[in-house]
Design an enzyme around this catalytic site. Structure first.
Site, short mmCIF file in Angstrom:
data_model
loop_
_atom_site.label_atom_id
_atom_site.label_comp_id
_atom_site.label_asym_id
_atom_site.label_seq_id
_atom_site.Cartn_x
_atom_site.Cartn_y
_atom_site.Cartn_z
N CYS A 120 12.75 11.08 8.12
CA CYS A 120 13.07 10.58 9.64
C CYS A 120 14.01 10.49 10.26
O CYS A 120 14.07 10.71 11.12
CB CYS A 120 12.01 8.98 10.06
N LYS A 165 1.13 -1.28 0.16
CA LYS A 165 0.38 0.25 -0.18
C LYS A 165 0.36 1.50 -0.35
O LYS A 165 0.81 1.82 1.06
CB LYS A 165 -1.17 -0.29 1.34
N GLU A 207 9.36 1.19 11.72
CA GLU A 207 9.61 2.74 11.15
C GLU A 207 9.46 3.97 11.19
O GLU A 207 8.42 4.01 10.10
CB GLU A 207 11.01 1.98 10.36
N GLU A 224 8.82 16.43 15.09
CA GLU A 224 9.58 16.44 13.33
C GLU A 224 9.16 17.66 12.83
O GLU A 224 8.34 17.35 12.41
CB GLU A 224 9.01 14.32 13.65
#
Length: 570
Positions: free
Chosen positions: A346, A237, A312, A443
């Protein structure tokens, strides 16, 4: 468990779902136009930018490289209800193509196809699976220019960087094509004299792989390559923002001879797709890269069927620069880890912690380097910073910058939307940042480098570890003893020492704390897709009564034992 709308946007949080889905006025909204420069030279540049992108899109489309259907059981498929999603170029706001808006029904069919294909794929020899992966690797490299162009078109990163991702993504396929032949079991010393103990490694089964938009190819190959190498089949996906790279890679997998049903691709309604993957008893593993919030929901949802999960998730990477660091090395490393992909990774340096002795010098050097960065469409000559993925991403960066300014931070360079408009944001350096500011807690996922001062090594470690995230960290020092002390004290899954790029196919990639579970890449990445089966064997009565020995360790008994073992392992 129903997944929240957050899943639609992977790492971008606020209200993204519907805006992404329809590519509505966000790209040319009145608010956006307020940031457009009135100068004719900028208008000319924008027209050139659009023409270049249109030319690339036309070429890729005419060559059949742009796929606009999902892949289920080896067949290219539309959504069953005919619904579609627009895929847009973030640098121009233009629609590239429409792809199916699939949901639960299509996903269940993809799962069924993967489940059926697993029977034969898992029974192939490791050498045969390895050959298929190697052919896929060769085809991806043969088409790296087209894949890079497609990636720049739908994701926005500079073309050179996109082509680099193609090579990086392909490296996982090459590595795991080789690792497929090295899935070893074990022999364990028995606790009883008439027993033999073995460990078999077997594929876990059907895998649901949910991948983000920031690395449209590499995040797929890093998951799919080890899964296929182990004998698993997959339902991918991809993000609805960047499905075209995934579909092109899937097309190349078919050309490589990977059988129908082994690799399937569905995209569209993220909540329905995610729910179907979680609910299915046939899916035995979920692997996900994306936000921590979505990762937690997937982990909770997987509990109902007790699936294996590898995650992750988000990071809040500190980049620690000590007084004794080589300034040139530290500057190069910081630029690499902070501004790659316009800060949308990330493992980006989210906080730049600089020791007070070189604070001013480093801040000036970083500001000078950032100020010279060329921003623009990824197809432009010399461009090193592309657009952010969508307007919600820009709004998030703006809010974090404004919060920091309101609490005393200073903008040294940038700090606002770029004159190009759309989703371009100026590469930014901020000074006097404090730990209580949101930009230090969340973040950023944008081209903003917040610099924070520290005095001692102990303070740097405390500041670095003061977060729920634990994905990547970076330190710059010429003191070897310090590098070991700090590395061991940092609560992170990966640490770069005098290096800003930590990801490679041969080393484990993953985090601790709320940055995830499991590892991708390296030999350890294979373990995520394998089950260890214990085998306890009592040798046959005939072997036990051998005249040579009561144990199958020599003579006729040993031969019978070896034959039995071969039959068991075949």
């Amino acid at each position: 468990m129903t997944l929240a709308v957050h899943m639609r946007c992977q790492r971008v949080r606020v209200g993204v779902g519907m805006a992404l889905r329809h590519c509505t006025g966000n790209f040319l909204s009145p608010r956006r136009s307020a940031y457009m420069t009135p100068h004719s030279s900028m208008s000319i540049f924008s027209r050139q930018m659009n023409m270049e992108a249109q030319s690339v899109a036309a070429h890729l489309n005419s060559s059949g490289f742009i796929r606009s259907q999902g892949l289920i059981g080896g067949k290219w498929t539309d959504a069953y209800d005919g619904k579609t999603i627009k895929v847009c170029n973030p640098a121009t706001g233009e629609v590239i193509t429409n792809v199916p808006c699939m949901g639960g029904k299509e996903t269940n069919d993809a799962i069924a196809s993967a489940y059926d294909a697993f029977v034969s794929w898992s029974k192939l020899t490791a050498a045969d699976r390895s050959k298929c992966l190697r052919k896929w690797y060769d085809l991806i490299l043969a088409h790296k220019e087209e894949l890079g162009q497609l990636m720049t078109l739908e994701q926005g990163k500079p073309l050179k960087e996109a082509i680099g991702e193609v090579s990086y993504g392909a490296s996982f396929i090459e590595f795991y094509a080789e690792e497929a032949k090295r899935v070893y079991g074990d022999i364990i010393p028995a606790t009883l004299p008439d027993r033999r103990l073995f460990v078999l490694k077997q594929p876990v089964g059907v895998v649901g792989a949910i991948t983000p938009w920031n690395f449209p190819l590499a995040m797929i190959t890093r998951k799919v390559a080890p899964a296929l190498a182990c004998g698993c089949t997959v339902v991918i996906k991809p993000s609805e923002l960047t499905p075209l790279t995934a579909l092109a890679a899937a097309d190349l997998s078919i050309q490589a001879g990977i059988p129908p049903g082994v690799l399937n691709v569905v995209m569209g309604n993220a909540v329905d797709i995610g729910d179907a993957l979680l609910a299915s008893q046939q899916v035995r593993k979920i692997t996900f890269t994306g936000s921590t919030a979505v990762g937690k929901k997937l982990m909770a949802g997987a509990a109902a069927t007790v699936k294996k999960v590898s995650l992750e998730l988000g990071g809040n990477a500190p980049c620690i620069i000590f007084d004794d660091a080589d300034l040139e090395v530290a500057l190069k490393g910081t630029l690499a880890t902070k501004f790659r992909n316009s800060g949308q990774t990330c493992v980006c340096a989210n906080r730049v912690l600089v020791q007070e002795g070189i604070y001013e010098k480093f801040a000036n050097a970083l500001s000078s380097a950032v100020q010279s960065m060329k921003v623009g469409d990824g197809f432009g000559e010399g461009v090193v910073q592309g657009p952010l993925i969508n307007d919600a991403a820009v709004q998030k960066v703006e809010s974090l910058v404004q919060d920091a300014i309101s609490k005393g931070a200073k903008v040294l360079v940038g700090g606002k939307r770029h004159g190009l408009g759309l989703t371009f944001y100026e590469p930014t350096v901020m000074a006097d940042v404090k730990g209580e500011m949101l930009i230090s807690r969340e973040e950023v996922f944008g081209p903003v480098a917040p610099i924070q001062k520290f005095k001692t090594e102990e303070e740097a470690i405390r500041l670095a570890n003061d977060t729920n995230a634990g994905l990547a960290a970076y330190i710059f020092t010429t003191n070897v003893q310090r590098s070991w002390r700090v590395t061991e004290a940092l609560e992170y899954g990966m640490v770069g020492v005098n290096e800003g790029l930590v990801s490679t196919e041969v080393a484990p990639f993953g985090g601790v704390k709320q940055s995830g579970l499991g590892r991708e890449g390296s030999k350890y990445g294979m373990d995520e897709f394998l089950e260890a089966k214990g085998l306890v064997q009592l040798p046959s009565p005939f072997a036990m009564t051998s005249s040579k020995s009561s144990f199958p360790c020599g003579g006729r008994g040993a031969s019978i034992f070896c034959v039995s073992l071969l039959l068991l392992l075949s």
